[in-house]
Design a protein around this motif. Sequence first.
Motif, PDB file in Angstrom:
ATOM      1  N   ASN A  70       0.833  -1.162  -0.023  1.00  0.00           N
ATOM      2  CA  ASN A  70      -0.023   0.095  -0.068  1.00  0.00           C
ATOM      3  C   ASN A  70       0.969   1.212   0.021  1.00  0.00           C
ATOM      4  O   ASN A  70       0.642   2.081  -0.592  1.00  0.00           O
ATOM      5  N   ILE A  71       1.816   1.360   0.954  1.00  0.00           N
ATOM      6  CA  ILE A  71       2.727   2.440   0.985  1.00  0.00           C
ATOM      7  C   ILE A  71       3.353   2.658  -0.540  1.00  0.00           C
ATOM      8  O   ILE A  71       3.490   3.947  -1.025  1.00  0.00           O
ATOM      9  N   LEU A  72       3.870   1.656  -1.043  1.00  0.00           N
ATOM     10  CA  LEU A  72       4.594   1.848  -2.364  1.00  0.00           C
ATOM     11  C   LEU A  72       3.821   2.195  -3.579  1.00  0.00           C
ATOM     12  O   LEU A  72       4.060   3.072  -4.464  1.00  0.00           O
ATOM     13  N   SER A  73       2.551   1.555  -3.404  1.00  0.00           N
ATOM     14  CA  SER A  73       1.676   1.851  -4.668  1.00  0.00           C
ATOM     15  C   SER A  73       1.134   3.143  -4.627  1.00  0.00           C
ATOM     16  O   SER A  73       0.691   3.688  -5.533  1.00  0.00           O
ATOM     17  N   SER A  74       0.874   3.815  -3.454  1.00  0.00           N
ATOM     18  CA  SER A  74       0.177   5.038  -3.106  1.00  0.00           C
ATOM     19  C   SER A  74       1.120   6.271  -3.258  1.00  0.00           C
ATOM     20  O   SER A  74       0.875   7.252  -3.489  1.00  0.00           O
ATOM     21  N   ASP A 331       8.866  10.510  -1.357  1.00  0.00           N
ATOM     22  CA  ASP A 331       7.572  10.519  -0.104  1.00  0.00           C
ATOM     23  C   ASP A 331       7.240   9.101   0.254  1.00  0.00           C
ATOM     24  O   ASP A 331       6.251   8.903   0.958  1.00  0.00           O
ATOM     25  N   ALA A 332       8.135   8.163  -0.070  1.00  0.00           N
ATOM     26  CA  ALA A 332       8.181   6.910   0.576  1.00  0.00           C
ATOM     27  C   ALA A 332       9.410   6.117   0.319  1.00  0.00           C
ATOM     28  O   ALA A 332       9.946   6.540  -0.681  1.00  0.00           O
ATOM     29  N   LEU A 333       9.936   5.405   1.263  1.00  0.00           N
ATOM     30  CA  LEU A 333      11.338   4.904   1.098  1.00  0.00           C
ATOM     31  C   LEU A 333      11.291   3.424   1.517  1.00  0.00           C
ATOM     32  O   LEU A 333      10.698   2.811   2.553  1.00  0.00           O
ATOM     33  N   LEU A 334      11.968   2.573   0.409  1.00  0.00           N
ATOM     34  CA  LEU A 334      12.221   1.173   0.714  1.00  0.00           C
ATOM     35  C   LEU A 334      13.658   1.149   0.974  1.00  0.00           C
ATOM     36  O   LEU A 334      14.382   1.224  -0.114  1.00  0.00           O
ATOM     37  N   GLU A 353      12.503  10.389   8.713  1.00  0.00           N
ATOM     38  CA  GLU A 353      11.364  10.162  10.005  1.00  0.00           C
ATOM     39  C   GLU A 353      10.070  10.851   9.465  1.00  0.00           C
ATOM     40  O   GLU A 353       9.044  10.369  10.190  1.00  0.00           O
ATOM     41  N   LYS A 354       9.938  11.730   8.563  1.00  0.00           N
ATOM     42  CA  LYS A 354       8.518  12.207   8.199  1.00  0.00           C
ATOM     43  C   LYS A 354       7.952  11.287   7.245  1.00  0.00           C
ATOM     44  O   LYS A 354       6.530  11.453   7.148  1.00  0.00           O
ATOM     45  N   ILE A 355       8.568  10.285   6.389  1.00  0.00           N
ATOM     46  CA  ILE A 355       7.951   9.699   5.145  1.00  0.00           C
ATOM     47  C   ILE A 355       7.623   8.174   5.928  1.00  0.00           C
ATOM     48  O   ILE A 355       8.492   7.804   6.453  1.00  0.00           O
ATOM     49  N   PRO A 356       6.753   7.442   5.278  1.00  0.00           N
ATOM     50  CA  PRO A 356       6.459   6.229   5.499  1.00  0.00           C
ATOM     51  C   PRO A 356       7.742   5.294   4.759  1.00  0.00           C
ATOM     52  O   PRO A 356       8.128   5.726   3.918  1.00  0.00           O
ATOM     53  N   SER A 357       8.217   4.138   5.662  1.00  0.00           N
ATOM     54  CA  SER A 357       9.369   3.664   5.177  1.00  0.00           C
ATOM     55  C   SER A 357       9.110   2.100   5.484  1.00  0.00           C
ATOM     56  O   SER A 357       8.419   1.698   6.284  1.00  0.00           O
ATOM     57  N   ILE A 358       9.943   1.489   4.685  1.00  0.00           N
ATOM     58  CA  ILE A 358       9.855  -0.093   4.908  1.00  0.00           C
ATOM     59  C   ILE A 358      11.327  -0.484   4.824  1.00  0.00           C
ATOM     60  O   ILE A 358      12.156  -0.132   4.039  1.00  0.00           O
ATOM     61  N   VAL A 359      11.815  -1.223   5.899  1.00  0.00           N
ATOM     62  CA  VAL A 359      13.222  -1.776   5.927  1.00  0.00           C
ATOM     63  C   VAL A 359      13.050  -3.212   5.733  1.00  0.00           C
ATOM     64  O   VAL A 359      12.373  -3.929   6.295  1.00  0.00           O
ATOM     65  N   VAL A 412      10.789 -11.670   0.232  1.00  0.00           N
ATOM     66  CA  VAL A 412       9.962 -10.516   0.750  1.00  0.00           C
ATOM     67  C   VAL A 412       9.822  -9.599  -0.500  1.00  0.00           C
ATOM     68  O   VAL A 412       8.651  -9.014  -0.619  1.00  0.00           O
ATOM     69  N   LEU A 413      10.680  -9.226  -1.140  1.00  0.00           N
ATOM     70  CA  LEU A 413      10.686  -8.338  -2.492  1.00  0.00           C
ATOM     71  C   LEU A 413       9.616  -8.887  -3.546  1.00  0.00           C
ATOM     72  O   LEU A 413       8.904  -8.280  -3.942  1.00  0.00           O
ATOM     73  N   GLU A 414       9.800 -10.227  -3.768  1.00  0.00           N
ATOM     74  CA  GLU A 414       8.821 -10.940  -4.621  1.00  0.00           C
ATOM     75  C   GLU A 414       7.550 -10.706  -4.081  1.00  0.00           C
ATOM     76  O   GLU A 414       6.611 -10.411  -5.048  1.00  0.00           O
ATOM     77  N   ALA A 415       7.346 -10.914  -2.789  1.00  0.00           N
ATOM     78  CA  ALA A 415       5.764 -10.825  -2.350  1.00  0.00           C
ATOM     79  C   ALA A 415       5.451  -9.400  -2.346  1.00  0.00           C
ATOM     80  O   ALA A 415       4.338  -9.111  -2.628  1.00  0.00           O
ATOM     81  N   ILE A 416       6.383  -8.221  -2.047  1.00  0.00           N
ATOM     82  CA  ILE A 416       5.849  -6.878  -2.343  1.00  0.00           C
ATOM     83  C   ILE A 416       5.570  -6.727  -3.538  1.00  0.00           C
ATOM     84  O   ILE A 416       4.633  -5.793  -4.144  1.00  0.00           O
ATOM     85  N   PHE A 417       6.253  -7.247  -4.681  1.00  0.00           N
ATOM     86  CA  PHE A 417       6.275  -6.857  -5.981  1.00  0.00           C
ATOM     87  C   PHE A 417       4.980  -7.350  -6.338  1.00  0.00           C
ATOM     88  O   PHE A 417       4.068  -6.767  -7.223  1.00  0.00           O
ATOM     89  N   GLU A 418       4.350  -8.585  -5.907  1.00  0.00           N
ATOM     90  CA  GLU A 418       2.909  -9.160  -6.275  1.00  0.00           C
ATOM     91  C   GLU A 418       1.942  -8.302  -5.456  1.00  0.00           C
ATOM     92  O   GLU A 418       0.957  -8.057  -6.194  1.00  0.00           O
ATOM     93  N   GLY A 419       2.319  -7.804  -4.513  1.00  0.00           N
ATOM     94  CA  GLY A 419       1.315  -7.072  -3.508  1.00  0.00           C
ATOM     95  C   GLY A 419       0.923  -5.797  -4.403  1.00  0.00           C
ATOM     96  O   GLY A 419      -0.065  -5.222  -4.631  1.00  0.00           O
ATOM     97  N   VAL A 420       2.336  -5.043  -4.925  1.00  0.00           N
ATOM     98  CA  VAL A 420       2.207  -3.817  -5.448  1.00  0.00           C
ATOM     99  C   VAL A 420       1.308  -3.939  -6.822  1.00  0.00           C
ATOM    100  O   VAL A 420       0.427  -3.232  -7.269  1.00  0.00           O
ATOM    101  N   LYS A 421       1.575  -5.130  -7.778  1.00  0.00           N
ATOM    102  CA  LYS A 421       0.863  -5.223  -8.907  1.00  0.00           C
ATOM    103  C   LYS A 421      -0.872  -5.358  -8.735  1.00  0.00           C
ATOM    104  O   LYS A 421      -1.569  -4.685  -9.335  1.00  0.00           O
TER     105      LYS A 421
END
Length: 423
Positions: A70-74, A331-334, A353-359, A412-421
């Motif tokens: 959600n973070i990355l696609s928006s 506006d978002a960081l991975l 610190e201000k933007i949504p981030s995924i680590v 994890v990246l593969e799952a995020i990739f599918e989720g974003v699609k």
Amino acid sequence: MKIEKNVVCTFCGCLCDDITLTIENNNITKVEKACANGRGLFEGYDPHFRAPRVNGKEVTFLEAIKEASNILSSAKYPLIYGLSSTSIEAQRISVQLAETIGASIDSTSSVCHGPTGLAMQSVGEPTCTLGEIKNRADLLVFWGCNPLVSHSRHFARYSAMPKGRFISEGRKDRKVVVVDVRRSETAKAADLFIQIRQGYDYEVLLAIKALVKGKAISATEVGGVPTELLQQFVHTMKSCRYGVIFFGMGLTMTKGRDLNVREVFSLVRELNNYTRFSALPMRGHGNVTGADQVMSWLCGFPFAINFSKGYPRYGPGEFTAVDLLSGGEADALLVIASDPVAHFPAGATRHIEKIPSIVIDPVESLTAKIATVYFPTAMYGVDCEGTAYRMDSVPLRLKAPLERQRKSDEEVLEAIFEGVKEC
Ligand code: SF4
């Protein structure tokens, strides 16, 4: 108890592949042959399962993937950063993800050897492998680097000390020269130390190249180095059988940056009119060379790439992570296996610190502690297989001596990739 031999250490760009580990109950209890940095990597590692977190609370893997997607696609201008301490398989998916969401993607190269990439593209890279150096090099020049501290086994395993096919006496058959602004530990172990004034690398390199070409220099000193000493150095370089210039961030991150590296490469090209010479960057992170390779194969550029127009655009200084964060543009960081909060300038850190981030990181870094979504993953080369590129661009397959209990970066990246699609 299990003994695992010939394990690759992924701490630094040397990728020493002779480490022996003793393993009991899926924990590393003894590390042999590694230096202190390498021992720290293996001994301090805890492979046990840890759940992903969203806003500090433990969640299921699927919940974390949903939030990250959600973070990355928006996001309108997302940034993907890090990559130098993961496998090339994970790096490849990161590029695919960047293309899909129109993100900028950058590796730690932009804060270390980015200028080397720029110089390679403008004049070409006169490179070689560490194997060639071990077997043939009788002159080693270390410029702006201190391998006895930063790459502790480089001297012993690849450069100064080892006996090689045409270097039967090891260190006795080699000459070591250090060029630096201070007398480092490596300089103390060298046969010749040339101390230059800070910020004068470019001038000194130009003077050396002129002397190699047989031109006279009227000045008595250049960049704090007496011309006589430069002449002696040039004679040493021209009369060796096979020389190598190793260079580090003391050259790439000082005044002149890519112009300094370009001068090193063109000096090496000039020296090849007289003898055999090569140059090699001292790469820091274990697979930073892989990050450059993967991004170059897939996009044509090694770092600082932007996909917001649907195709890769190259922009060091514009699409580099520090610039995008300091300027408040992302506006978002991975973040993949890196810790920008610990290493970036204050302005960039404040924006993180201000933007949504995924680590995604096996180690709970400072960036992971403040991340919106954190995935504790397996460490490649310890409990996860993969491929990494040594500093001389030789790919090595990494074993997984420990049993894996966490997802890999790639999974994890593969799952995020599918989720974003899906989003
Ligand atoms: Fe690991 Fe680098 Fe030390 Fe080799 S020199 S053991 S790769 S940290």
